[in-house]
Design a protein around this motif. Structure first.
Motif, PDB file in Angstrom:
ATOM      1  N   ARG A  77      28.408  55.725  10.509  1.00 16.15           N
ATOM      2  CA  ARG A  77      28.534  55.285  11.896  1.00 16.15           C
ATOM      3  C   ARG A  77      27.156  55.078  12.512  1.00 16.15           C
ATOM      4  O   ARG A  77      26.229  55.835  12.209  1.00 16.15           O
ATOM      5  CB  ARG A  77      29.331  56.324  12.688  1.00 16.15           C
TER       6      ARG A  77
ATOM      7  N   SER B  75      32.520  58.433   6.452  1.00 16.92           N
ATOM      8  CA  SER B  75      32.381  57.381   7.454  1.00 16.92           C
ATOM      9  C   SER B  75      30.918  57.239   7.856  1.00 16.92           C
ATOM     10  O   SER B  75      30.276  58.215   8.252  1.00 16.92           O
ATOM     11  CB  SER B  75      33.237  57.732   8.676  1.00 16.92           C
TER      12      SER B  75
ATOM     13  N   SER C  47      28.827  51.857  19.770  1.00 15.99           N
ATOM     14  CA  SER C  47      28.443  52.991  20.618  1.00 15.99           C
ATOM     15  C   SER C  47      27.212  52.647  21.447  1.00 15.99           C
ATOM     16  O   SER C  47      26.530  51.649  21.199  1.00 15.99           O
ATOM     17  CB  SER C  47      28.179  54.270  19.813  1.00 15.99           C
TER      18      SER C  47
ATOM     19  N   CYS D 234      33.644  56.355  18.815  1.00 16.37           N
ATOM     20  CA  CYS D 234      32.578  57.338  19.107  1.00 16.37           C
ATOM     21  C   CYS D 234      33.134  58.543  19.846  1.00 16.37           C
ATOM     22  O   CYS D 234      32.648  59.649  19.699  1.00 16.37           O
ATOM     23  CB  CYS D 234      31.459  56.679  19.907  1.00 16.37           C
TER      24      CYS D 234
ATOM     25  N   ALA E 159      24.453  50.477   7.814  1.00 14.44           N
ATOM     26  CA  ALA E 159      25.918  50.434   7.938  1.00 14.44           C
ATOM     27  C   ALA E 159      26.455  49.133   7.344  1.00 14.44           C
ATOM     28  O   ALA E 159      27.404  49.147   6.549  1.00 14.44           O
ATOM     29  CB  ALA E 159      26.312  50.553   9.410  1.00 14.44           C
TER      30      ALA E 159
ATOM     31  N   ILE F 244      30.909  62.573   8.490  1.00 15.61           N
ATOM     32  CA  ILE F 244      30.305  61.495   9.272  1.00 15.61           C
ATOM     33  C   ILE F 244      28.786  61.469   9.071  1.00 15.61           C
ATOM     34  O   ILE F 244      28.098  62.478   9.268  1.00 15.61           O
ATOM     35  CB  ILE F 244      30.604  61.664  10.784  1.00 15.61           C
TER      36      ILE F 244
ATOM     37  N   CYS G 148      31.610  52.260  10.955  1.00 15.00           N
ATOM     38  CA  CYS G 148      31.829  51.916  12.369  1.00 15.00           C
ATOM     39  C   CYS G 148      30.489  51.550  12.992  1.00 15.00           C
ATOM     40  O   CYS G 148      29.529  52.324  12.918  1.00 15.00           O
ATOM     41  CB  CYS G 148      32.415  53.090  13.136  1.00 15.00           C
TER      42      CYS G 148
ATOM     43  N   SER H 287      35.314  62.893  15.194  1.00 13.10           N
ATOM     44  CA  SER H 287      35.897  61.610  14.794  1.00 13.10           C
ATOM     45  C   SER H 287      37.414  61.618  14.900  1.00 13.10           C
ATOM     46  O   SER H 287      38.051  60.584  14.778  1.00 13.10           O
ATOM     47  CB  SER H 287      35.507  61.302  13.351  1.00 13.10           C
TER      48      SER H 287
ATOM     49  N   ASN I  34      27.637  63.502  15.126  1.00 13.16           N
ATOM     50  CA  ASN I  34      28.519  63.671  13.962  1.00 13.16           C
ATOM     51  C   ASN I  34      29.022  65.101  13.863  1.00 13.16           C
ATOM     52  O   ASN I  34      29.169  65.649  12.782  1.00 13.16           O
ATOM     53  CB  ASN I  34      27.807  63.254  12.672  1.00 13.16           C
TER      54      ASN I  34
END
Ligand code: SF4
Length: 644
Positions: free
Chosen positions: A375, A373, A296, A360, A400, A392, A293, A385, A380
């Motif tokens: 991010r 994941s 944010s 987020c 990413a 995370i 992801c 999530s 985290n």
């Protein structure tokens, strides 16, 4: 003796107190911001104060958190905020215009001004040289009404940056390094000032990534100087007239200093479940990735997403990875659309989300169970999530994007040569999604739209002479506001509905807690160290208040949460001797005799454990003004008393 940059801004805004570390100071606030999750409550509180128009230079209400509309609740909140903003002199950033901190940086932030926001990542504004702080919604309401914002005068921590970032290493890696060095508690009671030659190699959005995650250090705020780079950014935003030069004096004295050589940094990641659990990407190794992801308020700028687009261009996201991208603002989104980068992202297989907080804040895109994941976000914590056992990792946009292509944790330095990407000389400026308030002469004509999801906020009585209640909950160290009042798609739509939210209070720690509160009518919470870390979420104080929590006795508190408890009228106390924490058990009968007199006289506080037949001492970590406030039963009662 010279002053640091933050001290200069404080000196220009101080209205009460002395600039000595540890003493309470009141600051005049120039700007405020709210987001919708905390905003509904902040505006109900502002309304209750009876001030017709905001007294700040600029107040902006953003809609970015609860943008899913699977029922009427979020839409009702948006309407309420839009109408109350229009009436009382507040600018309104419509849903779709972007994440509050990104948009504020682009369109409203001004170097040297003070900003408080009912969101803990408000320090993002420090990237442009603002003194920008996260606060409770009630503090924001008071500031909008012209009242000062009170903080404890912080220590000054200088982060001296030298060198220049290597290719594929970015601002996220800088702040992850700072978190690795200082930890999530390392900034408590401090303002982090970035200085040194290395500052000159960082653009404003990169600086903002760094100040944004100063919140994870627990810092009061973080700040960069306002220099020629800041001027170019403001010029490109069509706001050069807002620029002023700001830096610390050469002989400024700092309480602490650390140095980071930017050229030595490598791609880093914060591993589950804490932003300071930092390792190098190479140390983590090529573990399989399920989801990526990007977005944010930390990493969704034009620069971030252009870098991502250049990595993805002409390639395809790995078949086992779901890649979601949320641009930070309409400005960013529109520019990517116009220059073709959006087409590159879409062609590669990215799932494009709207310009909002989205995953987020747990609003969609929860990873698969046990899913890994990656991010580009700032937090985290376990469960945030939306997937309780999700793993995370917090990474840079470069890491990413590289990992989204390979399907495993990938150091972007393996991608070969990095294409240079610069900020544009002119951003695309179109503020058509920002609604101006009605002129004062027409405010009476504006009707405030209240749907059934808008419930009144809880109030409390003045502090009684004695508190007698059971220890209805005992928790360990580092309890976050997410533990106290979880977020997520199922709960967030009810942020203006405290009675409903109370069913979920401390649900992560103990599902029976709300039922016990209802059974006994009142209670005390026993906490460990750093109680209430994580966010400015005042619901983490208002919901326990609604459930009858009278006091929290902890080893130590996170700054904003401690202030929020006092604002709500819940007494925050710390153990004088931390060893006493171990002597109390959940469900012990506690008594705080003569507590009102002890708070009023700032004298010894005794806690009796009637179940064990023991007693111990506690301390109120409160300023003189906060004592008055707690005695009155919270900030709202106190403000009303003061204005009589
Ligand atoms: Fe939104 Fe996440 Fe930033 Fe909070 S931290 S403002 S939820 S993007």
């Amino acid at each position: 003796m010279g002053l640091t940059l933050a001290q200069k801004i404080i000196k220009n805004h101080i209205v009460s107190g002395e600039m000595t570390v540890g003493s309470e100071i009141g600051l005049k606030i120039d700007q405020t911001l709210t987001q919708d999750a905390t905003g509904t409550m902040a505006y109900l509180e502002f309304e209750a104060m009876g001030v017709p128009r905001v007294k700040t230079e600029r107040s902006v209400a953003y809609i970015d958190h609860n943008t899913l509309q699977t029922g009427f609740e979020n839409a009702d909140d948006h309407r309420f905020i839009q109408s109350i903003a229009k009436k009382h002199g507040i600018w309104f950033s419509r849903p779709g215009n972007g994440i509050c901190h990104q948009v504020h940086l682009e369109r409203f932030g001004i170097p040297g001004k003070t900003l408080i926001g009912s969101d803990s990542h408000t320090p993002t504004g420090g990237g442009i040289g603002m003194l920008a702080m996260g606060a409770g919604g009630l503090d924001v309401a008071v500031a909008m009404g012209g009242g000062p914002y009170y903080i404890t005068m912080p220590k000054m921590l200088r982060v001296n940056l030298t060198g220049k970032l290597s290719p594929w290493v970015s601002a996220k890696d800088v702040i992850l390094k700072v978190l690795q060095i200082l930890s999530v508690k390392g900034g408590v009671g401090k303002i982090v000032e970035y200085a040194g030659e290395g500052v000159k190699s960082l653009t404003v959005p990169e600086r903002a990534t760094i100040t944004n995650m100063g919140a994870e250090l627990g810092a009061t705020t973080s700040i960069f100087p306002s220099d020629e780079i800041t001027r170019s950014f403001l010029k490109a935003q069509g706001r050069e007239e807002d620029w002023v030069e700001l830096s610390s004096d050469p002989d400024a004295v700092y309480d602490e200093e650390i140095s980071i050589d930017l050229s030595e940094l490598v791609p880093l990641a914060a591993c589950p479940h804490s932003p300071d659990n930092v390792k190098t990407v190479d140390e983590i190794g090529a573990i399989k990735v399920d989801q990526v992801c990007i977005g944010s308020c930390t990493n969704s700028s034009y620069l971030d997403l252009m870098r991502v687009a250049s990595i993805l261009k002409g390639k395809t996201v790995h078949p086992d990875v779901s890649l979601a991208i949320a641009p930070g603002s309409k400005q960013v989104y529109n520019m990517l659309a116009q220059n073709g980068a959006l087409a590159d992202l879409i062609a590669a297989g990215a799932r494009i989300l709207e310009c909002a907080c989205g995953p987020c804040i747990g609003m969609g895109q929860s990873p698969n169970s046990k899913g890994i994941s990656l991010r580009t976000f700032n937090r985290n914590f376990e469960g945030r999530s939306g997937t309780a056992d999700g793993q995370i990792y917090l990474v840079s946009p470069e890491t990413a994007a590289a990992s989204a292509l390979t399907g495993v944790f990938t150091n972007p330095q393996t991608l070969g040569e990095e294409a240079p990407i610069a900020l544009p000389e002119k951003f695309l400026i179109n503020d058509n999604m920002v609604v101006a308030p009605a002129p004062e002469s027409e405010m009476d004509k504006v009707e405030i739209l209240r749907g059934p999801n808008i419930k009144e906020f809880p109030t409390t009585d003045p502090l009684p002479e004695t508190i007698a209640a059971k220890a209805l909950l005992k928790v360990g160290d580092n309890i976050t506001t997410d533990h106290i009042m979880p977020a997520g798609a199922k709960i967030l739509p009810y942020r203006s509905n405290i009675p409903y939210l109370s069913n979920f209070c401390f649900g992560v720690c103990d599902k029976e807690f709300p039922a016990r509160c209802r059974e006994y009518g009142k209670g005390i919470v026993i906490g460990g160290a750093n109680y209430g870390q994580g966010s400015s979420r005042e619901h983490a104080a208002l919901v326990p208040l609604y459930l009858g929590v009278k006091a929290v006795i902890a080893k130590s508190f996170a700054r904003i949460h401690c202030a929020n408890l006092a604002n709500a009228g819940i007494l925050p106390l710390v153990f004088k001797d931390e060893a006493d924490y171990d002597r109390i058990d959940q469900m012990d009968e506690l008594e705080l005799p003569d507590i009102r007199s002890a708070i009023a006289g700032n004298s010894k506080i005794i806690v009796k454990d009637l179940t064990k037949g023991i007693e111990f001492e506690a301390e109120a970590v409160l300023s003189a003004r906060q004592r008055e406030m707690v005695l009155a039963g919270g900030l709202l009662n106190y403000t009303r008393e003061q204005s009589k």
